[in-house]
Motif scaffolding. Structure first.
Motif, PDB file in Angstrom:
ATOM      1  N   LYS A  77       2.228  37.389 -41.061  1.00 45.93           N
ATOM      2  CA  LYS A  77       3.518  37.957 -41.433  1.00 45.93           C
ATOM      3  C   LYS A  77       3.794  39.239 -40.659  1.00 45.93           C
ATOM      4  O   LYS A  77       2.906  40.072 -40.470  1.00 45.93           O
ATOM      5  CB  LYS A  77       3.569  38.245 -42.935  1.00 45.93           C
ATOM      6  CG  LYS A  77       4.972  38.540 -43.448  1.00 45.93           C
ATOM      7  CD  LYS A  77       5.018  38.561 -44.958  1.00 45.93           C
ATOM      8  CE  LYS A  77       6.467  38.676 -45.451  1.00 45.93           C
ATOM      9  NZ  LYS A  77       6.546  38.697 -46.921  1.00 45.93           N
ATOM     10  N   HIS A  78       5.025  39.385 -40.197  1.00 50.12           N
ATOM     11  CA  HIS A  78       5.490  40.638 -39.606  1.00 50.12           C
ATOM     12  C   HIS A  78       6.847  40.940 -40.228  1.00 50.12           C
ATOM     13  O   HIS A  78       7.827  40.240 -39.981  1.00 50.12           O
ATOM     14  CB  HIS A  78       5.612  40.527 -38.089  1.00 50.12           C
ATOM     15  CG  HIS A  78       6.151  41.775 -37.450  1.00 50.12           C
ATOM     16  ND1 HIS A  78       5.405  42.930 -37.334  1.00 50.12           N
ATOM     17  CD2 HIS A  78       7.385  42.057 -36.920  1.00 50.12           C
ATOM     18  CE1 HIS A  78       6.134  43.860 -36.744  1.00 50.12           C
ATOM     19  NE2 HIS A  78       7.340  43.359 -36.489  1.00 50.12           N
ATOM     20  N   LYS A  79       6.884  41.974 -41.049  1.00 51.15           N
ATOM     21  CA  LYS A  79       8.099  42.310 -41.798  1.00 51.15           C
ATOM     22  C   LYS A  79       8.562  41.097 -42.581  1.00 51.15           C
ATOM     23  O   LYS A  79       7.812  40.570 -43.400  1.00 51.15           O
ATOM     24  CB  LYS A  79       9.158  42.889 -40.855  1.00 51.15           C
ATOM     25  CG  LYS A  79       8.714  44.221 -40.244  1.00 51.15           C
ATOM     26  CD  LYS A  79       9.799  44.877 -39.395  1.00 51.15           C
ATOM     27  CE  LYS A  79       9.331  46.249 -38.911  1.00 51.15           C
ATOM     28  NZ  LYS A  79      10.315  46.895 -38.030  1.00 51.15           N
ATOM     29  N   LYS A  80       9.768  40.578 -42.323  1.00 53.31           N
ATOM     30  CA  LYS A  80      10.253  39.440 -43.097  1.00 53.31           C
ATOM     31  C   LYS A  80      10.145  38.125 -42.333  1.00 53.31           C
ATOM     32  O   LYS A  80      10.816  37.141 -42.672  1.00 53.31           O
ATOM     33  CB  LYS A  80      11.718  39.670 -43.506  1.00 53.31           C
ATOM     34  CG  LYS A  80      11.892  40.836 -44.472  1.00 53.31           C
ATOM     35  CD  LYS A  80      13.345  40.967 -44.881  1.00 53.31           C
ATOM     36  CE  LYS A  80      13.530  42.126 -45.881  1.00 53.31           C
ATOM     37  NZ  LYS A  80      14.944  42.268 -46.301  1.00 53.31           N
ATOM     38  N   ALA A  81       9.295  38.100 -41.324  1.00 55.68           N
ATOM     39  CA  ALA A  81       9.156  36.905 -40.495  1.00 55.68           C
ATOM     40  C   ALA A  81       7.697  36.503 -40.387  1.00 55.68           C
ATOM     41  O   ALA A  81       6.790  37.228 -40.814  1.00 55.68           O
ATOM     42  CB  ALA A  81       9.733  37.169 -39.105  1.00 55.68           C
ATOM     43  N   TRP A  82       7.481  35.320 -39.796  1.00 49.43           N
ATOM     44  CA  TRP A  82       6.137  34.793 -39.585  1.00 49.43           C
ATOM     45  C   TRP A  82       5.950  34.504 -38.102  1.00 49.43           C
ATOM     46  O   TRP A  82       6.821  33.910 -37.455  1.00 49.43           O
ATOM     47  CB  TRP A  82       5.933  33.525 -40.411  1.00 49.43           C
ATOM     48  CG  TRP A  82       5.983  33.793 -41.883  1.00 49.43           C
ATOM     49  CD1 TRP A  82       7.091  33.748 -42.694  1.00 49.43           C
ATOM     50  CD2 TRP A  82       4.890  34.186 -42.706  1.00 49.43           C
ATOM     51  NE1 TRP A  82       6.756  34.084 -43.972  1.00 49.43           N
ATOM     52  CE2 TRP A  82       5.403  34.356 -44.027  1.00 49.43           C
ATOM     53  CE3 TRP A  82       3.538  34.403 -42.481  1.00 49.43           C
ATOM     54  CZ2 TRP A  82       4.605  34.739 -45.085  1.00 49.43           C
ATOM     55  CZ3 TRP A  82       2.736  34.780 -43.544  1.00 49.43           C
ATOM     56  CH2 TRP A  82       3.269  34.941 -44.835  1.00 49.43           C
ATOM     57  N   LEU A  83       4.776  34.915 -37.568  1.00 45.13           N
ATOM     58  CA  LEU A  83       4.446  34.738 -36.160  1.00 45.13           C
ATOM     59  C   LEU A  83       3.182  33.904 -36.036  1.00 45.13           C
ATOM     60  O   LEU A  83       2.407  33.776 -36.983  1.00 45.13           O
ATOM     61  CB  LEU A  83       4.209  36.090 -35.476  1.00 45.13           C
ATOM     62  CG  LEU A  83       5.096  37.280 -35.860  1.00 45.13           C
ATOM     63  CD1 LEU A  83       4.673  38.507 -35.043  1.00 45.13           C
ATOM     64  CD2 LEU A  83       6.560  36.969 -35.632  1.00 45.13           C
ATOM     65  N   LEU A  84       2.954  33.346 -34.852  1.00 50.25           N
ATOM     66  CA  LEU A  84       1.692  32.657 -34.598  1.00 50.25           C
ATOM     67  C   LEU A  84       0.532  33.645 -34.670  1.00 50.25           C
ATOM     68  O   LEU A  84       0.644  34.776 -34.186  1.00 50.25           O
ATOM     69  CB  LEU A  84       1.707  32.021 -33.204  1.00 50.25           C
ATOM     70  CG  LEU A  84       2.284  30.622 -33.032  1.00 50.25           C
ATOM     71  CD1 LEU A  84       2.215  30.222 -31.570  1.00 50.25           C
ATOM     72  CD2 LEU A  84       1.574  29.597 -33.906  1.00 50.25           C
ATOM     73  N   GLY A  85      -0.587  33.211 -35.236  1.00 50.83           N
ATOM     74  CA  GLY A  85      -1.781  34.040 -35.263  1.00 50.83           C
ATOM     75  C   GLY A  85      -2.403  34.152 -33.876  1.00 50.83           C
ATOM     76  O   GLY A  85      -2.078  33.391 -32.953  1.00 50.83           O
ATOM     77  N   GLY A  86      -3.317  35.084 -33.735  1.00 53.97           N
ATOM     78  CA  GLY A  86      -3.884  35.399 -32.428  1.00 53.97           C
ATOM     79  C   GLY A  86      -4.589  34.249 -31.756  1.00 53.97           C
ATOM     80  O   GLY A  86      -4.381  33.981 -30.556  1.00 53.97           O
ATOM     81  N   SER A  87      -5.429  33.515 -32.472  1.00 52.95           N
ATOM     82  CA  SER A  87      -6.173  32.418 -31.857  1.00 52.95           C
ATOM     83  C   SER A  87      -5.244  31.285 -31.445  1.00 52.95           C
ATOM     84  O   SER A  87      -5.407  30.696 -30.368  1.00 52.95           O
ATOM     85  CB  SER A  87      -7.242  31.893 -32.822  1.00 52.95           C
ATOM     86  OG  SER A  87      -8.020  30.896 -32.201  1.00 52.95           O
ATOM     87  N   ALA A  88      -4.272  30.971 -32.283  1.00 52.86           N
ATOM     88  CA  ALA A  88      -3.299  29.936 -31.922  1.00 52.86           C
ATOM     89  C   ALA A  88      -2.518  30.344 -30.680  1.00 52.86           C
ATOM     90  O   ALA A  88      -2.264  29.525 -29.792  1.00 52.86           O
ATOM     91  CB  ALA A  88      -2.346  29.685 -33.093  1.00 52.86           C
ATOM     92  N   ARG A  89      -2.145  31.616 -30.593  1.00 54.57           N
ATOM     93  CA  ARG A  89      -1.438  32.108 -29.408  1.00 54.57           C
ATOM     94  C   ARG A  89      -2.287  31.938 -28.148  1.00 54.57           C
ATOM     95  O   ARG A  89      -1.798  31.479 -27.113  1.00 54.57           O
ATOM     96  CB  ARG A  89      -1.079  33.581 -29.580  1.00 54.57           C
ATOM     97  CG  ARG A  89       0.076  33.841 -30.504  1.00 54.57           C
ATOM     98  CD  ARG A  89       0.488  35.302 -30.480  1.00 54.57           C
ATOM     99  NE  ARG A  89       1.751  35.498 -31.184  1.00 54.57           N
ATOM    100  CZ  ARG A  89       2.539  36.533 -31.014  1.00 54.57           C
ATOM    101  NH1 ARG A  89       2.202  37.500 -30.174  1.00 54.57           N
ATOM    102  NH2 ARG A  89       3.664  36.633 -31.690  1.00 54.57           N
ATOM    103  N   ARG A  90      -3.555  32.318 -28.242  1.00 56.41           N
ATOM    104  CA  ARG A  90      -4.421  32.240 -27.067  1.00 56.41           C
ATOM    105  C   ARG A  90      -4.585  30.794 -26.606  1.00 56.41           C
ATOM    106  O   ARG A  90      -4.617  30.523 -25.398  1.00 56.41           O
ATOM    107  CB  ARG A  90      -5.773  32.867 -27.379  1.00 56.41           C
ATOM    108  CG  ARG A  90      -5.726  34.383 -27.521  1.00 56.41           C
ATOM    109  CD  ARG A  90      -7.115  34.985 -27.601  1.00 56.41           C
ATOM    110  NE  ARG A  90      -7.829  34.606 -28.807  1.00 56.41           N
ATOM    111  CZ  ARG A  90      -7.738  35.261 -29.965  1.00 56.41           C
ATOM    112  NH1 ARG A  90      -6.930  36.309 -30.079  1.00 56.41           N
ATOM    113  NH2 ARG A  90      -8.444  34.866 -31.004  1.00 56.41           N
ATOM    114  N   ARG A  91      -4.690  29.873 -27.540  1.00 56.03           N
ATOM    115  CA  ARG A  91      -4.854  28.465 -27.174  1.00 56.03           C
ATOM    116  C   ARG A  91      -3.575  27.892 -26.550  1.00 56.03           C
ATOM    117  O   ARG A  91      -3.636  27.104 -25.612  1.00 56.03           O
ATOM    118  CB  ARG A  91      -5.247  27.637 -28.399  1.00 56.03           C
ATOM    119  CG  ARG A  91      -6.700  27.828 -28.814  1.00 56.03           C
ATOM    120  CD  ARG A  91      -7.030  27.000 -30.039  1.00 56.03           C
ATOM    121  NE  ARG A  91      -8.446  27.057 -30.365  1.00 56.03           N
ATOM    122  CZ  ARG A  91      -9.377  26.230 -29.901  1.00 56.03           C
ATOM    123  NH1 ARG A  91      -9.025  25.272 -29.058  1.00 56.03           N
ATOM    124  NH2 ARG A  91     -10.639  26.350 -30.257  1.00 56.03           N
TER     125      ARG A  91
END
Length: 342
Positions: free
Chosen positions: A247-261
């Motif tokens: 979560k970032h403020k009122k939104a959802w982002l990809l987590g770090g490991s998913a981003r790296r992959r």
């Protein structure tokens, strides 16, 4: 039956030449005609071998399960009062399958609720196919098509009501995207790898830097409550012990490991690039920034850092460039400094 229910045509390209036709014998049963069409499609839907070091994996250009569900839906839910056959078209150059069935969407089903609406035109026929083990619970087939396509890096099926009152299901396949497959296979608990809601949230985050409850609701064609339940399932899923989404403020982002992959799947020349926002390209960064501003009214340098995974200096240069281009304006000062639409 003495009637051709389903016909197959192969083209080289859309609008191009016919390279093959196949129609089952009219005197054969519906199940026999369906089986014959499956065999013909399987012959053209060839495998592609993915090589990762010493590991070789052969995958169909379009997942077999997606093909089967498209064919079944094109027969089970067609308008049986119309005499024309369900048309199955294969476009070789695009690895594309189009199943066009007579009749519009049944009842209250539309292109915008086909994932969530379980209505059948002929419930008894759907029950018969289910009793034969050919289909599962009504509507699950569409879910599966979405999941099967997305989890190997393809776009979801497009299911629309076309001119001439026909429903067309289009599946565009091709070479699987291995980083997407690797990311999905790394999701734990393992049962979430088969959850179509997780697949759809992942797809949204492959093509936008963030999602909100409203965006997930629209993508799932569901209620806000169902969207929140799906987000919670994704939040509790992990990739290499890191949360799939954060979560970032009122939104959802990809987590770090998913981003790296997924980052290695980026192709700047593609019409549908994956995680383009994770690059330092100023155009991609700007698109992520403006998307956030249009959703939440304002963006900070820290917001853009979180969205794109870039350094503070890179994020600030992108935002300042948007100010110079009159697309954003600065507001506030110090810790409350932010960027808004002029």
């Amino acid at each position: 039956m003495d009637r051709i229910i389903i016909e197959f045509t192969e083209f080289d390209v859309p609008g191009g030449s016919v390279t093959n036709r196949a129609a089952p014998r009219a005197e054969t049963s519906l199940l026999e005609q369906l089986a014959e069409t499956e065999r013909v499609v399987a012959a053209v839907n060839t495998s592609i071998t993915i090589e990762r070091g010493i590991r070789h994996e052969a995958l169909r250009r379009i997942p077999e399960l997606s093909v089967r569900e498209a064919l079944l839906n094109g027969v089970v839910h067609r308008d049986w009062n119309r005499s024309e056959p369900t048309e199955v078209r294969w476009f070789e150059a695009d690895s594309m399958l189009v199943v066009s069935s007579p009749g519009g969407f049944p009842g209250e089903v539309t292109a915008s609720n086909i994932l969530s609406n379980r209505e059948a035109r002929y419930p008894a026929l759907a029950d018969l196919f289910r009793a034969l083990g050919l289909v599962d619970k009504q509507g699950v087939g569409v879910d599966r098509m979405y999941r099967e396509m997305i989890t190997i890096g393809h776009r979801p099926p497009e299911i629309v009501e076309a001119a001439g009152t026909r429903v067309e299901c289009t599946l565009v396949g091709g070479r699987p995207v291995y980083p997407v497959m690797e990311c999905v296979r790394a999701i734990t608990p393992a049962e979430r790898q088969k959850d179509y809601r997780i697949a759809i949230i992942l797809y949204e985050l492959m093509h936008a830097s963030f999602v909100t409850t409203a965006r997930v609701q629209q993508a799932l064609q569901s209620s806000a409550e169902a969207a929140r339940v799906a987000i919670e399932a994704a939040r509790q899923s992990t990739v290499e012990s890191e949360a799939l989404i954060v979560k970032h403020k009122k939104a959802w982002l990809l987590g770090g490991s998913a981003r790296r992959r997924l980052a290695s799947a980026y192709d700047g020349d593609s019409a549908f690039p994956i995680v383009s926002y994770l690059t330092t390209d100023i155009g991609n960064q700007s698109a992520a920034a403006l998307d956030w501003v249009d959703t939440f009214s304002a963006i900070t340098t820290g917001d853009l850092q979180a969205l794109t995974g870039t350094a503070r200096g890179t994020a600030k240069r992108t935002l300042d460039a948007l100010v110079d281009d009159d697309q954003l304006a600065t507001a506030g000062s110090g810790r409350s400094s932010r960027y808004e639409r002029p």
